[in-house]
Design a protein around this motif. Sequence first.
Motif, PDB file in Angstrom:
ATOM      1  N   ARG A  41       0.845  -1.193   0.000  1.00 28.39           N
ATOM      2  CA  ARG A  41       0.000   0.000   0.000  1.00 28.39           C
ATOM      3  C   ARG A  41       0.885   1.250   0.000  1.00 28.39           C
ATOM      4  O   ARG A  41       1.953   1.285   0.604  1.00 28.39           O
ATOM      5  CB  ARG A  41      -0.906  -0.001   1.232  1.00 28.39           C
ATOM      6  CG  ARG A  41      -1.873   1.175   1.283  1.00 28.39           C
ATOM      7  CD  ARG A  41      -2.849   1.088   2.440  1.00 28.39           C
ATOM      8  NE  ARG A  41      -3.734   2.225   2.423  1.00 28.39           N
ATOM      9  CZ  ARG A  41      -4.829   2.328   1.682  1.00 28.39           C
ATOM     10  NH1 ARG A  41      -5.175   1.322   0.895  1.00 28.39           N
ATOM     11  NH2 ARG A  41      -5.586   3.405   1.725  1.00 28.39           N
ATOM     12  N   LEU A  42       0.421   2.275  -0.708  1.00 28.74           N
ATOM     13  CA  LEU A  42       1.185   3.521  -0.764  1.00 28.74           C
ATOM     14  C   LEU A  42       0.347   4.695  -0.292  1.00 28.74           C
ATOM     15  O   LEU A  42      -0.897   4.645  -0.274  1.00 28.74           O
ATOM     16  CB  LEU A  42       1.708   3.776  -2.175  1.00 28.74           C
ATOM     17  CG  LEU A  42       0.686   3.967  -3.304  1.00 28.74           C
ATOM     18  CD1 LEU A  42       0.402   5.444  -3.548  1.00 28.74           C
ATOM     19  CD2 LEU A  42       1.173   3.331  -4.590  1.00 28.74           C
ATOM     20  N   ALA A  54      -3.875   2.911  -4.563  1.00 31.33           N
ATOM     21  CA  ALA A  54      -3.289   3.043  -3.230  1.00 31.33           C
ATOM     22  C   ALA A  54      -3.144   1.697  -2.538  1.00 31.33           C
ATOM     23  O   ALA A  54      -2.182   1.488  -1.785  1.00 31.33           O
ATOM     24  CB  ALA A  54      -4.146   3.973  -2.378  1.00 31.33           C
ATOM     25  N   GLU A  55      -4.057   0.767  -2.771  1.00 38.04           N
ATOM     26  CA  GLU A  55      -4.024  -0.492  -2.046  1.00 38.04           C
ATOM     27  C   GLU A  55      -2.906  -1.412  -2.524  1.00 38.04           C
ATOM     28  O   GLU A  55      -2.362  -1.242  -3.611  1.00 38.04           O
ATOM     29  CB  GLU A  55      -5.373  -1.218  -2.178  1.00 38.04           C
ATOM     30  CG  GLU A  55      -5.776  -1.537  -3.583  1.00 38.04           C
ATOM     31  CD  GLU A  55      -6.747  -0.511  -4.151  1.00 38.04           C
ATOM     32  OE1 GLU A  55      -7.561  -0.906  -5.008  1.00 38.04           O
ATOM     33  OE2 GLU A  55      -6.672   0.674  -3.743  1.00 38.04           O
ATOM     34  N   ALA A  56      -2.565  -2.386  -1.674  1.00 38.80           N
ATOM     35  CA  ALA A  56      -1.555  -3.380  -2.035  1.00 38.80           C
ATOM     36  C   ALA A  56      -2.035  -4.188  -3.236  1.00 38.80           C
ATOM     37  O   ALA A  56      -3.233  -4.489  -3.365  1.00 38.80           O
ATOM     38  CB  ALA A  56      -1.274  -4.291  -0.848  1.00 38.80           C
ATOM     39  N   GLU A  57      -1.103  -4.532  -4.121  1.00 38.32           N
ATOM     40  CA  GLU A  57      -1.445  -5.280  -5.332  1.00 38.32           C
ATOM     41  C   GLU A  57      -0.367  -6.323  -5.631  1.00 38.32           C
ATOM     42  O   GLU A  57       0.790  -6.168  -5.246  1.00 38.32           O
ATOM     43  CB  GLU A  57      -1.530  -4.353  -6.548  1.00 38.32           C
ATOM     44  CG  GLU A  57      -2.599  -3.296  -6.491  1.00 38.32           C
ATOM     45  CD  GLU A  57      -2.583  -2.449  -7.744  1.00 38.32           C
ATOM     46  OE1 GLU A  57      -3.231  -2.827  -8.740  1.00 38.32           O
ATOM     47  OE2 GLU A  57      -1.886  -1.409  -7.730  1.00 38.32           O
ATOM     48  N   ARG A 418       1.639  11.894  -3.787  1.00 41.55           N
ATOM     49  CA  ARG A 418       1.389  10.452  -3.712  1.00 41.55           C
ATOM     50  C   ARG A 418       2.712   9.685  -3.633  1.00 41.55           C
ATOM     51  O   ARG A 418       3.719  10.119  -4.143  1.00 41.55           O
ATOM     52  CB  ARG A 418       0.582   9.997  -4.926  1.00 41.55           C
ATOM     53  CG  ARG A 418      -0.670  10.851  -5.158  1.00 41.55           C
ATOM     54  CD  ARG A 418      -1.495  10.359  -6.325  1.00 41.55           C
ATOM     55  NE  ARG A 418      -2.242   9.178  -5.942  1.00 41.55           N
ATOM     56  CZ  ARG A 418      -2.072   7.965  -6.468  1.00 41.55           C
ATOM     57  NH1 ARG A 418      -1.149   7.776  -7.392  1.00 41.55           N
ATOM     58  NH2 ARG A 418      -2.790   6.957  -6.069  1.00 41.55           N
ATOM     59  N   GLY A 419       2.638   8.548  -2.957  1.00 39.72           N
ATOM     60  CA  GLY A 419       3.798   7.681  -2.879  1.00 39.72           C
ATOM     61  C   GLY A 419       4.677   7.994  -1.671  1.00 39.72           C
ATOM     62  O   GLY A 419       4.254   8.696  -0.751  1.00 39.72           O
ATOM     63  N   PRO A 420       5.898   7.449  -1.643  1.00 37.00           N
ATOM     64  CA  PRO A 420       6.539   6.661  -2.701  1.00 37.00           C
ATOM     65  C   PRO A 420       5.913   5.276  -2.837  1.00 37.00           C
ATOM     66  O   PRO A 420       5.237   4.791  -1.932  1.00 37.00           O
ATOM     67  CB  PRO A 420       7.999   6.566  -2.239  1.00 37.00           C
ATOM     68  CG  PRO A 420       7.909   6.648  -0.751  1.00 37.00           C
ATOM     69  CD  PRO A 420       6.783   7.587  -0.464  1.00 37.00           C
TER      70      PRO A 420
END
Length: 432
Positions: A41-42, A54-57, A418-420
């Motif tokens: 997740r970022l 944004a979610e883990a993938e 956004r990020g990293p």
Amino acid sequence: MHKPTILGAALLGTALLAHAQAAEDWNLHGQLTYIGQRKPRLNSPYAGPNSLLAEAETSYSLTATAALGLRLGPRTEVYVNPEVAQGRPISGLLGLAGFSNGELAKTSGSQPKLYRARLFARHTIDLGGDAVDLASAANQLAGATTTRRVVLTAGALSVLDIFDNNTLAHDPRMQFMNWAFMTHAAYDYPADSRGYTYGLAAEYIDDGWALRAGRFSVPREPNQLQLDNRWRRHFGDQVELSRDYRVGGQDGTVRLLAWRMHAAMADYADLLPSAGKPLPLDDSVRALRSKAGLGVSVEQALSDQLGLFLRAFAADGKTETYAFTEADRSFSVGGQLRGAGWQRPDDVIGLGLACSGLSARHQAYLARGGQTFFLGDGALRYRAEQDAELYYRTALAPGLSATADVQQIRNPGYNADRGPAWFYALRLHWEQ
């Protein structure tokens, strides 16, 4: 240019004849590459329709390629590469300039797809000089040529088979995986959505110097699969001058690449009204336009185990991305170290850093909520996208290797809000 003589021609013929028994009439090679990747997740206070999620993938890609070569005459060969690919991209292959897996094409899907990747002919005209042995490899028949020669290539292939052929950062199946290291990120080279095209190229090679030029088909529409073969109106031209040299007893190469594309493209200036949302990118705003760029690439060996590379490229930045990824200027640097120092001579460790940027009008379009083929967070606090990649490739058996890879991408999609983003990957590769 040296003038040929009867004696010179006889010596050339004798030198090549000495290698004739090693020449292949045909060969068959193949490769299989699997890449599994995970993105945790970022940080993402907001997102748009074309954002990195944004979610883990998790993601994967699988490609298998056969490379068949056939000699039609003493200096003429033909090659065909059927290929199968499938995969699941992270975030639908959106939200980045430096995508984390160069094996994932824009047409990737979870069902295997068989297609013809390459089908081309190559003709070599030997002009003299020392004899050069060519080893058997994918899309290369074993045989002999000379240090001075002309090479003509025509058919279906990748532009990167001929241009910007950096030996340290070029192949996501064996080297860096990120798109920013496959070639110049700002080099919008002509290709369909799988990375292949039709074209003609000529190379003049003369004892360390090489001059290459080619014209290739562009897609009928930006980033699509169908190619447009109306070469007089829609085309991509490239010219490259390269020079091999030695410094301190170590080999190096410098390449200067110029590129120009002529196609139906939108100009960002036309998409930005004086107030309100920008116009959408579609055929109603596209017209026949040109875009161009210039880049330099250097690779330098420091020893027989360590090599460094550097790339820099600038495009005009006026028009939309057409065939590669969204960057109007790019810079990358890195190196590759072989494992003889720790008794693993076939292992390789690589480290690369890349930075990509957008033109002012490209930034303005995204900042006002515009959506491009790859990007669109709905807003933009612009910063250059920064990609860092570290990999370790270990040999498991002859032709078989495994690679552990980690990447950090700062300001994904050029957005400092956004990020990293982090990416962790395992790659298995077999070739024969």
